[in-house]
Design a protein around this motif. Sequence first.
Motif, PDB file in Angstrom:
ATOM      1  N   TYR A  17       0.818  -1.221   0.000  1.00  0.00           N
ATOM      2  CA  TYR A  17       0.000   0.000   0.000  1.00  0.00           C
ATOM      3  C   TYR A  17       0.848   1.266   0.000  1.00  0.00           C
ATOM      4  O   TYR A  17       1.929   1.306   0.585  1.00  0.00           O
ATOM      5  N   ASN A  18       0.322   2.296  -0.651  1.00  0.00           N
ATOM      6  CA  ASN A  18       0.968   3.610  -0.647  1.00  0.00           C
ATOM      7  C   ASN A  18       1.173   4.068   0.795  1.00  0.00           C
ATOM      8  O   ASN A  18       0.383   3.719   1.676  1.00  0.00           O
ATOM      9  N   LYS A  19       2.192   4.881   1.007  1.00  0.00           N
ATOM     10  CA  LYS A  19       2.517   5.291   2.383  1.00  0.00           C
ATOM     11  C   LYS A  19       1.844   6.590   2.810  1.00  0.00           C
ATOM     12  O   LYS A  19       1.858   6.945   3.972  1.00  0.00           O
ATOM     13  N   LEU A  20       1.251   7.303   1.846  1.00  0.00           N
ATOM     14  CA  LEU A  20       0.586   8.567   2.160  1.00  0.00           C
ATOM     15  C   LEU A  20      -0.896   8.488   1.797  1.00  0.00           C
ATOM     16  O   LEU A  20      -1.242   8.261   0.643  1.00  0.00           O
ATOM     17  N   GLN A  21      -1.747   8.651   2.800  1.00  0.00           N
ATOM     18  CA  GLN A  21      -3.194   8.699   2.569  1.00  0.00           C
ATOM     19  C   GLN A  21      -3.697  10.118   2.849  1.00  0.00           C
ATOM     20  O   GLN A  21      -3.316  10.715   3.858  1.00  0.00           O
ATOM     21  N   TYR A  22      -4.542  10.619   1.965  1.00  0.00           N
ATOM     22  CA  TYR A  22      -5.222  11.890   2.231  1.00  0.00           C
ATOM     23  C   TYR A  22      -6.661  11.605   2.635  1.00  0.00           C
ATOM     24  O   TYR A  22      -7.414  10.976   1.886  1.00  0.00           O
ATOM     25  N   ILE A  23      -7.030  12.064   3.829  1.00  0.00           N
ATOM     26  CA  ILE A  23      -8.410  11.939   4.306  1.00  0.00           C
ATOM     27  C   ILE A  23      -9.117  13.252   4.009  1.00  0.00           C
ATOM     28  O   ILE A  23      -8.700  14.313   4.473  1.00  0.00           O
ATOM     29  N   SER A  24     -10.179  13.173   3.241  1.00  0.00           N
ATOM     30  CA  SER A  24     -10.792  14.390   2.707  1.00  0.00           C
ATOM     31  C   SER A  24     -11.432  15.263   3.789  1.00  0.00           C
ATOM     32  O   SER A  24     -11.899  14.776   4.809  1.00  0.00           O
ATOM     33  N   GLN A  25     -11.443  16.550   3.511  1.00  0.00           N
ATOM     34  CA  GLN A  25     -12.057  17.554   4.381  1.00  0.00           C
ATOM     35  C   GLN A  25     -12.945  18.468   3.552  1.00  0.00           C
ATOM     36  O   GLN A  25     -12.721  18.636   2.359  1.00  0.00           O
ATOM     37  N   GLY A  26     -13.908  19.093   4.228  1.00  0.00           N
ATOM     38  CA  GLY A  26     -14.785  20.054   3.566  1.00  0.00           C
ATOM     39  C   GLY A  26     -16.192  19.971   4.113  1.00  0.00           C
ATOM     40  O   GLY A  26     -16.708  18.871   4.319  1.00  0.00           O
ATOM     41  N   GLU A  27     -16.798  21.121   4.348  1.00  0.00           N
ATOM     42  CA  GLU A  27     -18.152  21.163   4.910  1.00  0.00           C
ATOM     43  C   GLU A  27     -19.211  20.823   3.873  1.00  0.00           C
ATOM     44  O   GLU A  27     -20.265  20.305   4.196  1.00  0.00           O
ATOM     45  N   SER A  28     -18.914  21.108   2.611  1.00  0.00           N
ATOM     46  CA  SER A  28     -19.880  20.845   1.539  1.00  0.00           C
ATOM     47  C   SER A  28     -19.266  19.859   0.542  1.00  0.00           C
ATOM     48  O   SER A  28     -18.049  19.649   0.524  1.00  0.00           O
ATOM     49  N   ALA A  29     -20.111  19.277  -0.292  1.00  0.00           N
ATOM     50  CA  ALA A  29     -19.617  18.355  -1.323  1.00  0.00           C
ATOM     51  C   ALA A  29     -18.667  19.078  -2.278  1.00  0.00           C
ATOM     52  O   ALA A  29     -17.646  18.519  -2.699  1.00  0.00           O
ATOM     53  N   GLU A  30     -18.985  20.333  -2.583  1.00  0.00           N
ATOM     54  CA  GLU A  30     -18.143  21.126  -3.496  1.00  0.00           C
ATOM     55  C   GLU A  30     -16.753  21.358  -2.903  1.00  0.00           C
ATOM     56  O   GLU A  30     -15.735  21.228  -3.585  1.00  0.00           O
ATOM     57  N   GLU A  31     -16.731  21.690  -1.614  1.00  0.00           N
ATOM     58  CA  GLU A  31     -15.458  21.940  -0.921  1.00  0.00           C
ATOM     59  C   GLU A  31     -14.648  20.640  -0.834  1.00  0.00           C
ATOM     60  O   GLU A  31     -13.432  20.630  -1.043  1.00  0.00           O
ATOM     61  N   GLN A  32     -15.329  19.547  -0.524  1.00  0.00           N
ATOM     62  CA  GLN A  32     -14.676  18.234  -0.471  1.00  0.00           C
ATOM     63  C   GLN A  32     -14.036  17.907  -1.824  1.00  0.00           C
ATOM     64  O   GLN A  32     -12.862  17.511  -1.893  1.00  0.00           O
ATOM     65  N   LEU A  33     -14.819  18.064  -2.874  1.00  0.00           N
ATOM     66  CA  LEU A  33     -14.345  17.710  -4.215  1.00  0.00           C
ATOM     67  C   LEU A  33     -13.142  18.576  -4.619  1.00  0.00           C
ATOM     68  O   LEU A  33     -12.167  18.067  -5.182  1.00  0.00           O
ATOM     69  N   TYR A  34     -13.209  19.847  -4.291  1.00  0.00           N
ATOM     70  CA  TYR A  34     -12.089  20.752  -4.592  1.00  0.00           C
ATOM     71  C   TYR A  34     -10.819  20.280  -3.873  1.00  0.00           C
ATOM     72  O   TYR A  34      -9.745  20.174  -4.478  1.00  0.00           O
ATOM     73  N   ASN A  35     -10.944  19.982  -2.579  1.00  0.00           N
ATOM     74  CA  ASN A  35      -9.783  19.568  -1.780  1.00  0.00           C
ATOM     75  C   ASN A  35      -9.204  18.237  -2.267  1.00  0.00           C
ATOM     76  O   ASN A  35      -7.986  18.061  -2.316  1.00  0.00           O
ATOM     77  N   ILE A  36     -10.085  17.315  -2.641  1.00  0.00           N
ATOM     78  CA  ILE A  36      -9.635  16.020  -3.151  1.00  0.00           C
ATOM     79  C   ILE A  36      -8.916  16.190  -4.491  1.00  0.00           C
ATOM     80  O   ILE A  36      -7.851  15.606  -4.720  1.00  0.00           O
ATOM     81  N   HIS A  37      -9.496  17.007  -5.355  1.00  0.00           N
ATOM     82  CA  HIS A  37      -8.880  17.250  -6.669  1.00  0.00           C
ATOM     83  C   HIS A  37      -7.500  17.876  -6.504  1.00  0.00           C
ATOM     84  O   HIS A  37      -6.534  17.496  -7.185  1.00  0.00           O
ATOM     85  N   GLU A  38      -7.397  18.818  -5.578  1.00  0.00           N
ATOM     86  CA  GLU A  38      -6.110  19.468  -5.305  1.00  0.00           C
ATOM     87  C   GLU A  38      -5.065  18.458  -4.815  1.00  0.00           C
ATOM     88  O   GLU A  38      -3.906  18.493  -5.224  1.00  0.00           O
ATOM     89  N   ALA A  39      -5.482  17.576  -3.911  1.00  0.00           N
ATOM     90  CA  ALA A  39      -4.558  16.560  -3.385  1.00  0.00           C
ATOM     91  C   ALA A  39      -4.080  15.634  -4.510  1.00  0.00           C
ATOM     92  O   ALA A  39      -2.886  15.342  -4.628  1.00  0.00           O
ATOM     93  N   LEU A  40      -5.012  15.191  -5.344  1.00  0.00           N
ATOM     94  CA  LEU A  40      -4.670  14.313  -6.467  1.00  0.00           C
ATOM     95  C   LEU A  40      -3.756  15.022  -7.461  1.00  0.00           C
ATOM     96  O   LEU A  40      -2.753  14.464  -7.923  1.00  0.00           O
ATOM     97  N   ASP A  41      -4.102  16.246  -7.771  1.00  0.00           N
ATOM     98  CA  ASP A  41      -3.373  17.017  -8.781  1.00  0.00           C
ATOM     99  C   ASP A  41      -1.938  17.312  -8.351  1.00  0.00           C
ATOM    100  O   ASP A  41      -1.070  17.552  -9.181  1.00  0.00           O
ATOM    101  N   ASN A  42      -1.709  17.280  -7.035  1.00  0.00           N
ATOM    102  CA  ASN A  42      -0.378  17.613  -6.519  1.00  0.00           C
ATOM    103  C   ASN A  42       0.393  16.394  -6.014  1.00  0.00           C
ATOM    104  O   ASN A  42       1.367  16.525  -5.278  1.00  0.00           O
ATOM    105  N   GLY A  43      -0.071  15.205  -6.415  1.00  0.00           N
ATOM    106  CA  GLY A  43       0.764  14.026  -6.199  1.00  0.00           C
ATOM    107  C   GLY A  43       0.312  13.028  -5.162  1.00  0.00           C
ATOM    108  O   GLY A  43       1.049  12.101  -4.847  1.00  0.00           O
ATOM    109  N   CYS A  44      -0.882  13.185  -4.602  1.00  0.00           N
ATOM    110  CA  CYS A  44      -1.378  12.214  -3.627  1.00  0.00           C
ATOM    111  C   CYS A  44      -2.161  11.129  -4.376  1.00  0.00           C
ATOM    112  O   CYS A  44      -3.017  11.439  -5.188  1.00  0.00           O
TER     113      CYS A  44
END
Length: 212
Positions: A2-29
């Motif tokens: 398994y990968n050694k770095l996990q990102y657990i999503s954050q955000g009060e709304s679905a839009e905020e969650q999706l933005y944060n997840i996309h940012e994490a993915l786009d920057n190498g997570c």
Amino acid sequence: MYNKLQYISQGESAEEQLYNIHEALDNGCDWIQMRFKNQKTKKTFALAEAVKFLCEEYLANFIINDDVHLAKQFNADGIHLGLSDMGIAEARAILGKTKIIGATANTFEDIVRQTNNGCDYIGLGPYQFTRTKDKLSPILGLEGYSSIIAQMKQSQIEVPVYAIGGITLEDVNNLMTTGIHGIAVSGIITKSDKKQQLITQLNEILYGSVII
């Protein structure tokens, strides 16, 4: 492994969650755990649909926190279960043998129970105080991780362990010396204004190519 770095999503709304997840993915997570608690089914469904698409696009692991039926519906790579969530055996019966099932632990006894029940990895924590989670279990610190990992070795329990809970960049090198497999983080990535640099640094430490 398994990968050694996990990102657990954050955000009060679905839009905020999706933005944060996309940012994490786009920057190498490349391991996302979607954690979107106490929300309306429609919003959670829409978010899971979008995250599944993104994770496929970025070739990232897609894990859903807590909601086994949602994980089955979207054919997620797996599920993460807390201490008070559905049992591992029941989740395995729903998801099948090939899906990843992660489980939360706070003590060595938790790890014994969760591994006996058939989990694939352990999220062990909290390392230190964090505002990300309500009803925080007792804080472990470095000594707690060292002690629990030593007990695991003595008992020949070889499940991968991820440290979780308020981890900063400066903590990671010391944490890795305890024998953990990796880390699961949220706030450190969500709040960073230099995500690519941060995720690169985290991965370099986690995979052993740099010491801070």
